[in-house]
Design a protein around this motif. Structure first.
Motif, mmCIF file in Angstrom:
data_model
loop_
_atom_site.group_PDB
_atom_site.id
_atom_site.type_symbol
_atom_site.label_atom_id
_atom_site.label_comp_id
_atom_site.label_asym_id
_atom_site.label_seq_id
_atom_site.Cartn_x
_atom_site.Cartn_y
_atom_site.Cartn_z
ATOM 1 N N ILE A 150 25.805 -123.671 68.602
ATOM 2 C CA ILE A 150 26.054 -123.945 67.327
ATOM 3 C C ILE A 150 27.618 -123.356 66.970
ATOM 4 O O ILE A 150 28.463 -124.175 66.232
ATOM 5 C CB ILE A 150 25.020 -123.730 66.363
ATOM 6 C CG1 ILE A 150 23.790 -124.594 66.561
ATOM 7 C CG2 ILE A 150 25.569 -123.591 64.904
ATOM 8 C CD1 ILE A 150 22.645 -124.121 65.986
ATOM 9 N N PRO A 192 22.097 -120.418 69.212
ATOM 10 C CA PRO A 192 23.092 -120.256 68.472
ATOM 11 C C PRO A 192 24.471 -120.200 68.861
ATOM 12 O O PRO A 192 25.398 -120.429 68.286
ATOM 13 C CB PRO A 192 22.673 -118.814 67.988
ATOM 14 C CG PRO A 192 21.187 -118.551 68.386
ATOM 15 C CD PRO A 192 20.906 -119.695 69.573
ATOM 16 N N TRP A 205 23.174 -116.396 54.676
ATOM 17 C CA TRP A 205 24.474 -116.288 55.527
ATOM 18 C C TRP A 205 25.498 -115.533 54.452
ATOM 19 O O TRP A 205 26.086 -114.552 54.883
ATOM 20 C CB TRP A 205 25.099 -117.549 56.315
ATOM 21 C CG TRP A 205 24.164 -118.092 57.168
ATOM 22 C CD1 TRP A 205 22.922 -117.653 57.862
ATOM 23 C CD2 TRP A 205 24.412 -119.365 57.915
ATOM 24 N NE1 TRP A 205 22.683 -118.504 58.976
ATOM 25 C CE2 TRP A 205 23.261 -119.419 59.017
ATOM 26 C CE3 TRP A 205 25.249 -120.430 57.794
ATOM 27 C CZ2 TRP A 205 23.275 -120.417 59.772
ATOM 28 C CZ3 TRP A 205 25.317 -121.243 58.804
ATOM 29 C CH2 TRP A 205 24.313 -121.532 59.573
ATOM 30 N N TRP A 214 15.935 -119.339 66.825
ATOM 31 C CA TRP A 214 15.815 -120.629 66.741
ATOM 32 C C TRP A 214 14.985 -121.389 65.993
ATOM 33 O O TRP A 214 15.160 -122.400 65.515
ATOM 34 C CB TRP A 214 15.756 -121.044 68.353
ATOM 35 C CG TRP A 214 14.404 -120.753 68.856
ATOM 36 C CD1 TRP A 214 14.061 -119.571 69.624
ATOM 37 C CD2 TRP A 214 12.978 -121.649 68.969
ATOM 38 N NE1 TRP A 214 12.766 -119.711 69.624
ATOM 39 C CE2 TRP A 214 11.901 -120.697 69.302
ATOM 40 C CE3 TRP A 214 12.680 -122.642 68.043
ATOM 41 C CZ2 TRP A 214 10.561 -121.404 69.448
ATOM 42 C CZ3 TRP A 214 11.340 -123.190 68.160
ATOM 43 C CH2 TRP A 214 10.545 -122.552 68.795
ATOM 44 N N SER A 231 18.792 -115.500 60.564
ATOM 45 C CA SER A 231 18.476 -116.870 60.960
ATOM 46 C C SER A 231 19.293 -117.668 61.861
ATOM 47 O O SER A 231 19.129 -118.639 62.039
ATOM 48 C CB SER A 231 18.558 -117.413 59.437
ATOM 49 O OG SER A 231 19.885 -117.460 58.823
ATOM 50 N N LEU A 232 20.500 -116.919 62.335
ATOM 51 C CA LEU A 232 21.349 -117.477 62.983
ATOM 52 C C LEU A 232 20.818 -117.269 64.494
ATOM 53 O O LEU A 232 21.265 -117.791 65.483
ATOM 54 C CB LEU A 232 22.911 -117.158 62.775
ATOM 55 C CG LEU A 232 23.925 -117.893 63.871
ATOM 56 C CD1 LEU A 232 23.899 -119.490 63.288
ATOM 57 C CD2 LEU A 232 25.319 -117.430 63.159
ATOM 58 N N TYR A 277 14.645 -120.599 62.794
ATOM 59 C CA TYR A 277 15.356 -120.942 61.561
ATOM 60 C C TYR A 277 16.156 -121.937 61.774
ATOM 61 O O TYR A 277 16.707 -122.673 60.889
ATOM 62 C CB TYR A 277 15.959 -119.684 61.214
ATOM 63 C CG TYR A 277 14.976 -118.753 60.529
ATOM 64 C CD1 TYR A 277 14.745 -118.623 58.989
ATOM 65 C CD2 TYR A 277 14.092 -117.881 61.249
ATOM 66 C CE1 TYR A 277 14.057 -117.822 58.589
ATOM 67 C CE2 TYR A 277 13.252 -116.904 60.768
ATOM 68 C CZ TYR A 277 13.340 -116.804 59.273
ATOM 69 O OH TYR A 277 12.287 -115.961 58.554
ATOM 70 N N LEU A 278 16.931 -122.316 62.975
ATOM 71 C CA LEU A 278 17.708 -123.315 63.247
ATOM 72 C C LEU A 278 17.112 -124.736 63.351
ATOM 73 O O LEU A 278 17.525 -125.717 62.969
ATOM 74 C CB LEU A 278 18.630 -122.952 64.404
ATOM 75 C CG LEU A 278 19.510 -121.789 64.198
ATOM 76 C CD1 LEU A 278 20.201 -121.358 65.598
ATOM 77 C CD2 LEU A 278 20.599 -122.106 63.253
ATOM 78 N N THR A 320 21.439 -127.860 57.095
ATOM 79 C CA THR A 320 21.583 -126.632 57.687
ATOM 80 C C THR A 320 22.045 -125.641 56.709
ATOM 81 O O THR A 320 21.543 -124.566 56.544
ATOM 82 C CB THR A 320 22.270 -126.521 59.097
ATOM 83 O OG1 THR A 320 21.699 -127.538 60.183
ATOM 84 C CG2 THR A 320 22.082 -125.152 59.809
#
Lengths: 204, 204, 204
Positions: free
Chosen positions: C120, C117, B45, B62, B58-59, B64-65, B37
């Motif tokens: 996380i 998110p 980030w 979902w 991207s956070l 992107y995660l 990640t």
């Protein structure tokens, strides 16, 4: 204007120390330039990110970016000569320390932080670049392990500046003695060999 | 839509490289997923935190995660097969590099940064994830020490994109040649063995 | 009030673990205090910087700064005695884990992030301080390499809290079971020797 020149000089000295670590660790040209930049500007970036003042001023102003790159290139080509001037680098570094600590603490205080957080952020401004430098170079940060009096004078002077600001003293009346305290204590510690305490050894 | 797919593909390739480093360093499942990640998304980030655009897009998304987690799980189970495709990974990585550099530089420029900071942030988008990966894996960052032409093409293409934006050129007219410069230079450097300069050895 | 006390207790336990790592790695007093502070507060700082809630609350409140410094000084002087209480430290740490995960996930959810998110970021609140501690101490992060069930219970409980928040459940009805899940799973994993999976060895 004088402050800008002093600031850029402090960044240049920090950047040279970053570039020399990169050369010693056998990094390549990108390693030298990244470590020079991160060491020169990284402490201020950590402070600005933590207080929410982004983008950091030194990332927007090309003069602040040019100085560490130039210092890095100088160190890349002339590192044997610069290594021989190590006493001079240490003395300039002590002046940079005074400047960074006071400027960092005052900036945090102007953003509304109380004296204790502002003093801590002054110290972070001083040691943050060196922390990033050493972590990226794969070594335990010198400022956390060497037993040198480096962060302690920085914290003390930053606290003086932050308390003076809190009491409403004029900036110059606060900044000069606080910076002198940091630089003077640091230089005395070097010349007299004063050391920070280390944990006692466990009896086995 | 095409851009989203390309972006997710670039993240997936970076994430695979992070997961493979974790496997080689004998980390556990959390180490593999965290490194996947952080390698896939960490450069963006760092850029977003520095320019003050938080939370990073991207956070919040979902998709992107999911991509780095899926890439990490694939590498966790099938790393011997993926290791055998290392030439393919390197080629995809070069495309990811072109995409990340241009997207990073343009995003910084759109946030009002000048061409020099925007070019630097394009490079940071490219190398930030790999820096975090290597620091967390306990090794000196490859991008700072290997002497490979990786960050230099990224910086050059990011600068082209940032200057084009400054001059008011249409995004597509700027993005495509800038990305092609990064990817092309990188692939040529690999196939011809071009190297970045390293500091001269001190005479002893 | 109870929540503040619990929060400070969790920070203190994390800070003690940071200080003990610093003592073992032979850092000096600054290393001990920096590692204590960063381990106790760093996870929350990373979360707050990523969601854009700066300055972090724990940097503005002197009580949050005093606790890790006091814990660091205690560990500096009395580390042999504290090392002998390692079972107790591990148990308190499991309670801190439950608290940090739930508080971190709920804070992220309150800032508008979706359940994935937020879950996380709950885990990041739990493991971020330990990641910074180990990177600064020059060792591969324990939480990524030890194979212990630490981040996985933290992620699971954070997800429960984030999903509960999304569904509009009252905070207490969500927070208590989520924290109990983290702490209970962690304590069971320790006492029963449950382990996280590690990548298979490559056949040579």
């Amino acid at each position: 204007m004088l402050l800008l020149v002093l600031d850029l000089l402090g960044i240049a000295v920090f950047a040279v120390s970053g570039a020399l670590v990169a050369v010693r660790q056998r990094l390549d040209i990108i390693g030298v330039l990244v470590l020079a930049t991160v060491t020169g500007l990284g402490g201020g970036w950590i402070r600005d990110v933590l207080i929410g003042d982004t983008p950091p001023a030194s990332l927007e102003d090309w003069r602040y970016l040019l100085v560490p790159v130039a210092a890095g290139l100088l160190a890349f080509w002339f590192h044997p000569a610069i290594e021989r001037m190590d006493r001079l680098v240490i003395v300039f570094d002590a002046f940079g320390l005074g400047l960074f600590g006071v400027a960092g603490a005052l900036k945090a205080a102007e953003h509304g932080l109380g004296p204790i957080p502002a003093a801590i952020l002054g110290m972070v401004t001083c040691i943050g670049g060196g922390l990033l430098r050493d972590v990226l170079a794969g070594q335990v940060p010198v400022v956390l392990s060497s037993g040198e009096l480096y962060a302690i004078p920085a914290l003390a002077g930053s606290a003086v500046a932050a308390i003076g600001f809190e009491l409403g003293a004029p900036t110059a009346a606060v900044a000069l003695p606080a910076a002198a305290l940091i630089t003077g204590w640091r230089l005395l510690a070097i010349s007299r060999g004063w050391r920070a305490p280390v944990p006692g050894v466990r009896r086995t």
